[in-house]
Design an enzyme around this catalytic site. Structure first.
Site, short mmCIF file in Angstrom:
data_model
loop_
_atom_site.label_atom_id
_atom_site.label_comp_id
_atom_site.label_asym_id
_atom_site.label_seq_id
_atom_site.Cartn_x
_atom_site.Cartn_y
_atom_site.Cartn_z
N SER A 127 0.82 -1.20 0.00
CA SER A 127 0.00 0.00 0.00
C SER A 127 0.87 1.25 0.00
CB SER A 127 -0.96 -0.06 1.21
OG SER A 127 -1.94 0.94 1.13
N GLU A 236 -1.51 -2.73 -8.32
CA GLU A 236 -2.74 -3.09 -7.60
C GLU A 236 -3.33 -1.82 -7.02
OE1 GLU A 236 -3.33 -2.86 -4.09
OE2 GLU A 236 -1.38 -1.98 -3.69
N HIS A 306 -4.77 -5.57 -1.88
CA HIS A 306 -5.46 -5.47 -0.59
C HIS A 306 -6.43 -6.64 -0.46
CE1 HIS A 306 -3.70 -1.50 -0.98
NE2 HIS A 306 -4.02 -1.25 0.26
#
Length: 336
Positions: A127, A236, A306
């Protein structure tokens, strides 16, 4: 959009991932460079699970600090990063992502982080951590690992995902050599639109890089985005509507970044909601559009993002990529 969440069953990627499971006691340093830890119970669960696996867990003094939305003010979080680098641990593991690292990039001692990598430390995260990984790669060439976070993955309710845990244990034991997955079945125009979806693809050597799409795009035009030609770019994101994903990809396209890669590998894009306005425009529409724009293979379904099932990926390492039918494999054990 970097984000933390309690992952759900339906978020798991289709297909399979492969990692071997190995054990070996390691010194793991847990620190918080981004968002404040709100779920203290998940934090404690993650620490206990690592200890139950036989590892020594050292928690940074400010790991649970809080300053507005951040895990402490900028000075506090910067000091935590540098303490992690100086800890002598085998692994530096973020507590969680969120937001905050891009604020710190001009002040990080990248040489100290690179020295820790040379001495055997593996920096692991996901992230918002993408910002630190790519800046470290741009400034020093050092390899870090895209992988789990303590709170959202190792501290999640119930049992941790077996594949994620096996891949993490592979990293800890030094045995990780690659990650395989099954490509989704082609849908709609994807079968004809994609040079990547032929029966075979082999890229003998390329630098693997990427991470969270929104964070990566926020580094374009800065000294913190590595200039990589002929790489394999993996991406992502979470809580981004497909049109926003396309807009972010368009930025990379217009910046000339996508065309310079040997392949683009899309991981999991989750937690968005389509609306009646979309009229059939969806994530697959974005994939089809991307394949029509770039002259390089675009693969999908990588078990990373995630989601509970995530493999670990060496950001900045030389890797090979092979595809036979729907079986894809990224591997690095043989590349020096």
């Amino acid at each position: 959009m970097p984000h933390d969440h309690d992952a759900h069953e339906h978020d798991q990627p289709r297909g399979h991932a492969a990692c071997r499971h190995n054990h070996g006691a390691q010194h793991i340093y847990v620190y918080s460079p981004s968002g404040a830890v709100r779920d203290k119970a998940a934090f404690r669960r993650g620490v206990k699970r690592l200890q139950a696996l036989g590892h020594q867990v050292e928690v940074d003094a400010d790991a649970l600090a809080s300053h507005t939305r951040f895990a402490g003010d900028d000075d506090t979080r910067l000091a935590a990063i540098h303490r992690a680098a100086a800890s002598g641990a085998d692994v530096a593991l973020i507590s969680r992502g969120g937001y905050g690292l891009t604020r710190l990039l001009p002040r990080i001692d990248y040489a100290a982080l690179a020295r820790s990598v040379e001495q055997g430390m593996r920096w692991v995260g996901v992230s918002d951590f993408t910002a630190l990984q790519l800046a470290l790669l741009a400034h020093t060439g050092a390899v870090s690992w895209a992988g789990p976070a303590l709170v959202g993955d190792l501290g999640a309710p119930g049992e941790p995902d077996e594949i994620m845990l096996a891949c993490f244990e592979d990293l800890l034991s030094g045995q990780g050599e690659g990650s395989g997955w099954r490509l989704p079945k082609p849908r709609g125009q994807a079968a004809s639109a994609a040079p990547a979806l032929s029966d075979e693809l082999y890229i003998p050597q390329a630098r693997l890089w990427g991470g969270n799409l929104a964070v990566l795009c926020a580094l374009v035009g800065t000294p913190y985005l590595p200039a990589i030609d002929g790489g394999i770019l993996f991406l992502e994101d979470v809580a981004e509507h497909p049109y926003r994903i396309e807009r972010l990809l368009t930025q990379l396209l217009h910046a000339g970044i996508l065309a310079r890669q040997q392949a683009i590998v899309l991981g999991q894009f989750t937690e968005f909601r389509l609306t009646s306005h979309d009229r059939g425009y969806r994530l697959q529409s974005v994939v089809d559009w991307l394949r029509a724009q770039v002259g390089v293979p675009v693969l999908t379904g990588l078990p990373f993002g995630h989601v509970p099932t995530k493999v670990l990926l060496p950001v900045g390492a030389q890797v090979s990529l092979s595809v036979e039918g729907r079986d894809a494999l990224l591997y690095w054990g043989h590349v020096h």
